[in-house]
Design an enzyme around this catalytic site. Sequence first.
Site, mmCIF file in Angstrom:
data_model
loop_
_atom_site.group_PDB
_atom_site.id
_atom_site.type_symbol
_atom_site.label_atom_id
_atom_site.label_comp_id
_atom_site.label_asym_id
_atom_site.label_seq_id
_atom_site.Cartn_x
_atom_site.Cartn_y
_atom_site.Cartn_z
ATOM 1 N N TYR A 248 6.421 72.647 28.849
ATOM 2 C CA TYR A 248 7.527 72.608 29.803
ATOM 3 C C TYR A 248 7.495 71.339 30.659
ATOM 4 O O TYR A 248 8.392 70.503 30.605
ATOM 5 C CB TYR A 248 7.459 73.824 30.748
ATOM 6 C CG TYR A 248 7.827 75.134 30.126
ATOM 7 C CD1 TYR A 248 6.914 75.838 29.338
ATOM 8 C CD2 TYR A 248 9.076 75.712 30.326
ATOM 9 C CE1 TYR A 248 7.234 77.058 28.772
ATOM 10 C CE2 TYR A 248 9.411 76.938 29.759
ATOM 11 C CZ TYR A 248 8.487 77.607 28.991
ATOM 12 O OH TYR A 248 8.818 78.809 28.431
ATOM 13 N N GLU B 296 16.667 82.814 26.304
ATOM 14 C CA GLU B 296 17.912 82.138 25.931
ATOM 15 C C GLU B 296 18.606 82.754 24.724
ATOM 16 O O GLU B 296 19.067 82.026 23.841
ATOM 17 C CB GLU B 296 17.596 80.659 25.662
ATOM 18 C CG GLU B 296 16.672 80.379 24.450
ATOM 19 C CD GLU B 296 15.181 80.378 24.749
ATOM 20 O OE1 GLU B 296 14.765 81.031 25.724
ATOM 21 O OE2 GLU B 296 14.437 79.722 23.992
ATOM 22 N N GLU C 272 11.012 73.561 24.933
ATOM 23 C CA GLU C 272 10.870 73.821 26.371
ATOM 24 C C GLU C 272 10.822 72.559 27.235
ATOM 25 O O GLU C 272 11.313 72.565 28.362
ATOM 26 C CB GLU C 272 9.644 74.696 26.636
ATOM 27 C CG GLU C 272 9.745 76.097 26.016
ATOM 28 C CD GLU C 272 10.912 76.943 26.525
ATOM 29 O OE1 GLU C 272 11.506 76.589 27.570
ATOM 30 O OE2 GLU C 272 11.237 77.950 25.862
ATOM 31 N N HIS D 290 19.037 75.672 27.023
ATOM 32 C CA HIS D 290 18.567 76.009 25.667
ATOM 33 C C HIS D 290 19.724 76.088 24.661
ATOM 34 O O HIS D 290 19.481 76.039 23.452
ATOM 35 C CB HIS D 290 17.835 77.351 25.672
ATOM 36 C CG HIS D 290 16.380 77.268 26.015
ATOM 37 N ND1 HIS D 290 15.488 76.493 25.313
ATOM 38 C CD2 HIS D 290 15.647 77.895 26.979
ATOM 39 C CE1 HIS D 290 14.265 76.653 25.835
ATOM 40 N NE2 HIS D 290 14.336 77.496 26.848
ATOM 41 N N ASP E 237 2.211 82.530 21.308
ATOM 42 C CA ASP E 237 2.315 82.772 22.743
ATOM 43 C C ASP E 237 1.267 81.997 23.544
ATOM 44 O O ASP E 237 1.487 81.671 24.707
ATOM 45 C CB ASP E 237 2.103 84.260 22.990
ATOM 46 C CG ASP E 237 3.264 84.865 23.745
ATOM 47 O OD1 ASP E 237 4.387 84.381 23.531
ATOM 48 O OD2 ASP E 237 3.035 85.789 24.546
ATOM 49 N N HIS F 14 18.220 76.575 33.255
ATOM 50 C CA HIS F 14 17.218 76.462 32.190
ATOM 51 C C HIS F 14 17.678 77.191 30.920
ATOM 52 O O HIS F 14 17.709 76.599 29.834
ATOM 53 C CB HIS F 14 15.879 77.019 32.682
ATOM 54 C CG HIS F 14 14.784 76.951 31.662
ATOM 55 N ND1 HIS F 14 13.867 75.934 31.620
ATOM 56 C CD2 HIS F 14 14.487 77.765 30.622
ATOM 57 C CE1 HIS F 14 13.048 76.127 30.598
ATOM 58 N NE2 HIS F 14 13.399 77.239 29.980
ATOM 59 N N GLU F 15 18.040 78.444 31.071
ATOM 60 C CA GLU F 15 18.414 79.220 29.868
ATOM 61 C C GLU F 15 19.694 78.665 29.245
ATOM 62 O O GLU F 15 19.831 78.624 28.025
ATOM 63 C CB GLU F 15 18.554 80.711 30.203
ATOM 64 C CG GLU F 15 17.308 81.363 30.820
ATOM 65 C CD GLU F 15 15.991 81.047 30.113
ATOM 66 O OE1 GLU F 15 16.014 80.775 28.902
ATOM 67 O OE2 GLU F 15 14.944 81.057 30.787
#
Length: 629
Positions: free
Chosen positions: A409, A299, A346, A327, A401, A323-324
């Site tokens: 999510y 994003e 998320e 953001h 990460d 989705h992006e």
Amino acid sequence: MKKLLMVACAFALACQQTTKEMPTTTDTTTATTPVTEQRVSVPPSHSWSRPEEAAVEHLTLDLGVDFTKKQLAGKATLRIRNSGSANKLVLDTRDLTISRVTRDDGTAANYRVGDVQGTFGAPLEIDITPQTKSVTIEYVSSPNAAALQWLEPPQTAGKKHPFLLSQSQSILARTWVPIQDTPSVRFTYDATLRVPKELMAVMSASNPTAKSTDGVYKFSMPQPIPSYLLAISVGDLAFRSLGRNTGVYAEPSVVERAASEFADTQKMVTAAEELYGPYRWGRYDMLVLPPSFPFGGMENPRLTFLTPTMIAGDRSLVSLIAHELAHSWSGNLVTNAAWNDFWLNEGFTTYIERRISEKLYGKDHAEMLWTLGLKELRDDFETLPDADEHLVLNLNGRDPDEGATQVPYEKGALFLRLIEQTAGRDKFDAFLRKYFDDHAFQTMTTDRFIQLLRERLLVPNRIDETALQMSAWLHGPGLPPNAPLPKSEAFVTVEAQAKAAASGAAPSMLQTTGWTTQEWLHFLHSLPKDIGAEKMAQLDQQFAFTKSGNNEILAAWLELAVDNRYEAAYPALEQFLTSQGRRKFLKPLYTKLAATPEGLERAKQIYAKARPTYHSVSVQTIDEILKWQ
Ligand code: BES
Ligand code: ZN
């Protein structure tokens, strides 16, 4: 499984600051649970910086992009806000070579680079005075900078020009810009890039729509952003407008297909604005990258980065754009204060993605997306340690990460769906709209969100919060019993067909007319994992899955092929693994291959060829799966 990593402090100051986080030595001899945690003495911000003393408020980049040396070279000028008496500015760096630091008064500044601590890099401590307004750092990046991927011409669609792409989330910005690399610091930026004349440069900022004659490009990002949203790409790019403030960049041979696939983007922007208030970033453009891009999408503000593997030809995978785009509210506008609160980015975004998809394509379609998401969440629950199934994560000392599972999510989105269901859609929509207005360009913590939820939604509407079981969602594993479960009638029909196929019905007898990509995906997920190579061959004969041009369907089919040793699909499997580098597609396939000795052998042969073409993000994941040295 994560590796144990114990590292000494970078320098004395950092040591004193973080003594409380210092791990006590893990006793590996008596441990009954595997020693898996990567615990390091980095602060919970995953940054060495101390913004409470002196914080970056504006960045000016002036960089040359050198494809021969695979390096960015130039300077970063950081305007700072001193809290009062700070005489140090601390930045994050990783693999940067710094040649000189000066202050706005023109004097050279003393500085030191601390010890390197793996993923976290090294602190850069610069001497300042309370009067210092800015510092300028002259530096070059490493050819191995983890955020950057320098592609050779054969890895591009056009095959003629090299290509540069970046991926800064979560803590990779420090590998190409010396910066306070934490989501809790926001700054505006401008940049000048010098690139080879035949290429175009773009950033997460205002962008050109045509090539310049001299290879010089100027950018500005007037809205304050956190460092993980810094982005750069350089290649043979063309631009197509899609609507009033939307458009797409891609290589010339890809841009028309992309524009047609993305035709609904402007409508998505409108749908999101109707729900959550104005789009505050000016333009919303997208950049289609070469297939090595390690994510589906990223994003980057004003310019979402996208994998070309989502171009299916029938617009069936555009929930990724929803989705992006989402953001632009959740994440970019209201940002998780630390990576432990990643679900605020998320989970909210996944929820909003579904709301946008529902508005454009209807409730039935949205329920399919929810159901497919829930399946992926349940898959992750199979392998995750309990603590990583909480919405509020403990990533302290770990690579952030590791928190990027389906939990933030899909569990996050389901929690919001539960709140929506409990309070009623209208009330929840109004609450969220105000949440984005009130906290635009600010950071957010889970505690603060829960406080706002109580004060502005639950208490005024006399909603009994015990029904929400908030602590089970935030601090407990799995899905709490009150989880709202999506229901798709279409999928019930699909399940019946999968059952028939599994119990011997001829594939030609299955009722599949009019199925969408999502129905096909659910069909493949609903087949028994051990359906057998013979039935796979029959299904393939009828439906040509091995030749599918839809990468989501192909990936799901290839997983089944590995599980069932369906050898006819192996050439397609190798082609898939060597022609794109999206981690979500690579990870399950390499994991399944690694489960048998022959599979592992095959995986290693393929990986030896593919590894040099993957981005560092994917390399890190697959190295671990294959125990690659
Ligand atoms: N911001 C993420 C990508 C990301 C997450 C990068 C964590 C680094 C660390 C992006 O918005 C995203 O979620 N992408 C998903 C697609 C989405 C539809 C689930 C992806 O790439 O798979
Ligand atoms: Zn996302």
